[in-house]
Design a protein around this motif. Sequence first.
Motif, mmCIF file in Angstrom:
data_model
loop_
_atom_site.group_PDB
_atom_site.id
_atom_site.type_symbol
_atom_site.label_atom_id
_atom_site.label_comp_id
_atom_site.label_asym_id
_atom_site.label_seq_id
_atom_site.Cartn_x
_atom_site.Cartn_y
_atom_site.Cartn_z
ATOM 1 N N TYR A 47 31.924 55.306 34.260
ATOM 2 C CA TYR A 47 30.851 54.593 34.952
ATOM 3 C C TYR A 47 30.936 54.848 36.454
ATOM 4 O O TYR A 47 32.020 55.084 37.007
ATOM 5 C CB TYR A 47 30.934 53.085 34.681
ATOM 6 N N SER A 48 29.799 54.756 37.107
ATOM 7 C CA SER A 48 29.754 54.894 38.562
ATOM 8 C C SER A 48 30.612 53.813 39.212
ATOM 9 O O SER A 48 30.634 52.658 38.777
ATOM 10 C CB SER A 48 28.310 54.785 39.062
ATOM 11 N N LYS A 49 31.313 54.199 40.286
ATOM 12 C CA LYS A 49 32.137 53.249 41.028
ATOM 13 C C LYS A 49 31.348 52.523 42.126
ATOM 14 O O LYS A 49 31.908 51.666 42.811
ATOM 15 C CB LYS A 49 33.324 53.970 41.683
ATOM 16 N N ILE A 50 30.075 52.831 42.283
ATOM 17 C CA ILE A 50 29.282 52.225 43.357
ATOM 18 C C ILE A 50 28.638 50.943 42.834
ATOM 19 O O ILE A 50 27.790 50.984 41.936
ATOM 20 C CB ILE A 50 28.198 53.192 43.857
ATOM 21 N N CYS A 51 29.042 49.813 43.416
ATOM 22 C CA CYS A 51 28.549 48.517 42.952
ATOM 23 C C CYS A 51 27.041 48.425 43.111
ATOM 24 O O CYS A 51 26.466 48.883 44.107
ATOM 25 C CB CYS A 51 29.224 47.393 43.733
ATOM 26 N N THR A 52 26.380 47.821 42.148
ATOM 27 C CA THR A 52 24.930 47.692 42.178
ATOM 28 C C THR A 52 24.467 46.504 43.006
ATOM 29 O O THR A 52 23.274 46.194 43.036
ATOM 30 C CB THR A 52 24.386 47.551 40.746
ATOM 31 N N HIS A 53 25.420 45.843 43.696
ATOM 32 C CA HIS A 53 25.044 44.750 44.592
ATOM 33 C C HIS A 53 24.733 45.302 45.980
ATOM 34 O O HIS A 53 23.574 45.384 46.382
ATOM 35 C CB HIS A 53 26.169 43.704 44.647
ATOM 36 N N VAL A 54 25.763 45.734 46.738
ATOM 37 C CA VAL A 54 25.537 46.312 48.067
ATOM 38 C C VAL A 54 26.259 47.637 48.252
ATOM 39 O O VAL A 54 26.364 48.140 49.366
ATOM 40 C CB VAL A 54 25.936 45.334 49.195
ATOM 41 N N GLY A 55 26.772 48.222 47.178
ATOM 42 C CA GLY A 55 27.318 49.571 47.266
ATOM 43 C C GLY A 55 28.791 49.678 47.564
ATOM 44 O O GLY A 55 29.262 50.759 47.922
ATOM 45 N N CYS A 56 29.566 48.617 47.428
ATOM 46 C CA CYS A 56 31.013 48.702 47.640
ATOM 47 C C CYS A 56 31.658 49.496 46.494
ATOM 48 O O CYS A 56 31.103 49.575 45.399
ATOM 49 C CB CYS A 56 31.624 47.305 47.701
ATOM 50 N N PRO A 57 32.844 50.063 46.724
ATOM 51 C CA PRO A 57 33.525 50.778 45.639
ATOM 52 C C PRO A 57 34.150 49.807 44.638
ATOM 53 O O PRO A 57 34.965 48.960 45.008
ATOM 54 C CB PRO A 57 34.597 51.594 46.373
ATOM 55 N N VAL A 58 33.772 49.930 43.387
ATOM 56 C CA VAL A 58 34.307 49.068 42.324
ATOM 57 C C VAL A 58 35.513 49.790 41.728
ATOM 58 O O VAL A 58 35.351 50.792 41.032
ATOM 59 C CB VAL A 58 33.245 48.810 41.240
ATOM 60 N N ALA A 59 36.706 49.285 41.981
ATOM 61 C CA ALA A 59 37.889 50.050 41.575
ATOM 62 C C ALA A 59 39.034 49.192 41.054
ATOM 63 O O ALA A 59 40.136 49.686 40.878
ATOM 64 C CB ALA A 59 38.385 50.893 42.756
ATOM 65 N N LEU A 60 38.796 47.919 40.811
ATOM 66 C CA LEU A 60 39.861 47.041 40.308
ATOM 67 C C LEU A 60 39.640 46.801 38.814
ATOM 68 O O LEU A 60 38.708 46.104 38.419
ATOM 69 C CB LEU A 60 39.861 45.712 41.079
ATOM 70 N N TYR A 61 40.512 47.386 37.987
ATOM 71 C CA TYR A 61 40.356 47.291 36.532
ATOM 72 C C TYR A 61 41.414 46.368 35.955
ATOM 73 O O TYR A 61 42.602 46.495 36.253
ATOM 74 C CB TYR A 61 40.463 48.677 35.895
ATOM 75 N N GLU A 62 40.973 45.436 35.115
ATOM 76 C CA GLU A 62 41.881 44.478 34.466
ATOM 77 C C GLU A 62 42.012 44.873 32.998
ATOM 78 O O GLU A 62 41.044 44.794 32.229
ATOM 79 C CB GLU A 62 41.302 43.059 34.597
ATOM 80 N N GLN A 63 43.201 45.337 32.591
ATOM 81 C CA GLN A 63 43.384 45.907 31.256
ATOM 82 C C GLN A 63 43.212 44.887 30.141
ATOM 83 O O GLN A 63 42.731 45.222 29.056
ATOM 84 C CB GLN A 63 44.765 46.545 31.150
ATOM 85 N N GLN A 64 43.609 43.636 30.373
ATOM 86 C CA GLN A 64 43.561 42.646 29.294
ATOM 87 C C GLN A 64 42.128 42.238 28.955
ATOM 88 O O GLN A 64 41.779 42.091 27.782
ATOM 89 C CB GLN A 64 44.372 41.399 29.689
ATOM 90 N N THR A 65 41.299 42.059 29.979
ATOM 91 C CA THR A 65 39.911 41.634 29.734
ATOM 92 C C THR A 65 38.938 42.815 29.715
ATOM 93 O O THR A 65 37.768 42.634 29.336
ATOM 94 C CB THR A 65 39.457 40.663 30.830
ATOM 95 N N HIS A 66 39.419 44.010 30.139
ATOM 96 C CA HIS A 66 38.568 45.195 30.238
ATOM 97 C C HIS A 66 37.419 44.985 31.227
ATOM 98 O O HIS A 66 36.323 45.512 31.041
ATOM 99 C CB HIS A 66 38.006 45.597 28.873
ATOM 100 N N HIS A 67 37.698 44.206 32.279
ATOM 101 C CA HIS A 67 36.701 43.943 33.299
ATOM 102 C C HIS A 67 36.962 44.801 34.535
ATOM 103 O O HIS A 67 38.117 45.058 34.899
ATOM 104 C CB HIS A 67 36.713 42.461 33.693
ATOM 105 N N LEU A 68 35.880 45.196 35.156
ATOM 106 C CA LEU A 68 35.938 45.971 36.387
ATOM 107 C C LEU A 68 35.417 45.077 37.511
ATOM 108 O O LEU A 68 34.311 44.529 37.410
ATOM 109 C CB LEU A 68 35.085 47.234 36.258
ATOM 110 N N LEU A 69 36.219 44.919 38.580
ATOM 111 C CA LEU A 69 35.908 43.945 39.630
ATOM 112 C C LEU A 69 35.581 44.650 40.940
ATOM 113 O O LEU A 69 36.288 45.563 41.359
ATOM 114 C CB LEU A 69 37.092 42.992 39.839
ATOM 115 N N CYS A 70 34.517 44.197 41.596
ATOM 116 C CA CYS A 70 34.190 44.667 42.943
ATOM 117 C C CYS A 70 34.897 43.758 43.944
ATOM 118 O O CYS A 70 34.669 42.534 43.938
ATOM 119 C CB CYS A 70 32.683 44.636 43.176
#
Length: 350
Positions: free
Chosen positions: A271-294
């Motif tokens: 998936y693209s790392k560019i957040c769809t909010h204001v374009g920050c790099p989304v790069a924090l991945y949580e393995q247990q929940t499989h969530h990607l955090l901006c």
Amino acid sequence: MSTEQHVAPAEAQEPELFENPGTEEHRERLGDVDPRYAKANERLIALILAVSALASIGSIVAYVALPLEDLWSVRNSTLFLGLGLGIGMLGIGVAAIHWAKTLMSNVEYVEERHPQRSDDETRAVAADMMKHGVEDSGIGRRPLLKGAALGAVALAPLPYVVPLVANLGGDWNVGAFRHTLWGETPEEYSGRLPDGSLGRRLARDPEDTPIRATDVTNGSVFHVIPHGLNEHEHFYEEKAKAVVLMVRLDPDLLHEPEEKADWSYNGIVAYSKICTHVGCPVALYEQQTHHLLCPCHQSTFDMTDQAKVVFGPAKRPLPQLPIAVDDEGYLVARADFDEPIGPSYWERLQ
């Protein structure tokens, strides 16, 4: 036994009052007594305002003329644009101060302040004083300074306005944000798919080394760029649009619509790392929940469910990169993103 107490008179207990020194005696400046000196100051102020106007024009020329091709050209453009803005505004301020100190009236006026409206006679005197001040400033008798000041003040905002207006408009859907390097397939950076078509290989960021599907273990995270990006002449601009985060999940966890069933490979999704909010790099991945955090505003995306938003201000999922494996076992992009990357905007086609 009694003790006499002497009480000082009330007048002696009051603090002594200072005598009002009044205003200092007015001292005339050279410009007040020598017209030649006043004229020299007028020319100096006009020169400063002219430099201010030229600096404002120069910043606009630098914005238009200097190309933005690499890091050095961006730095030079920013440098000259900033110098023009700074000198333009500074010139107006310096000219105004020098004008006030050398040509405008420096006579001190004292007026008692009253809590209520003054009588008509006092108001008339105040109006006469204001008129006298305007006349004393010489602004009506100095057309050169009036013209120079108006020109500098009129030009000073242009370096702020011109770049703003120049960057407005245009259809972003068919412009820079619609296409990335994932849609370009030069043969030296691409792999061949079973149907004979080419796909841009996925490479590690920043090493730019191609990634085999066997290198991606369950739960691993890869920061990905298009292979060959490091050799591109517009490296920074293209990387800002094409960066991708790739993970491998249990295929049974993926919720994929039928039309995107072949966009992943054995649980590997990108998936693209560019957040769809204001374009920050989304790069924090949580393995247990499989969530990607901006990290900027805490928008959270579910990697198991097409990167849909589960929390935060973002309104759209992250664009997915369709991937496959070429005939040598390397991961490749089957096509570009199916929608523009980055923040939402009013012209985006849904």
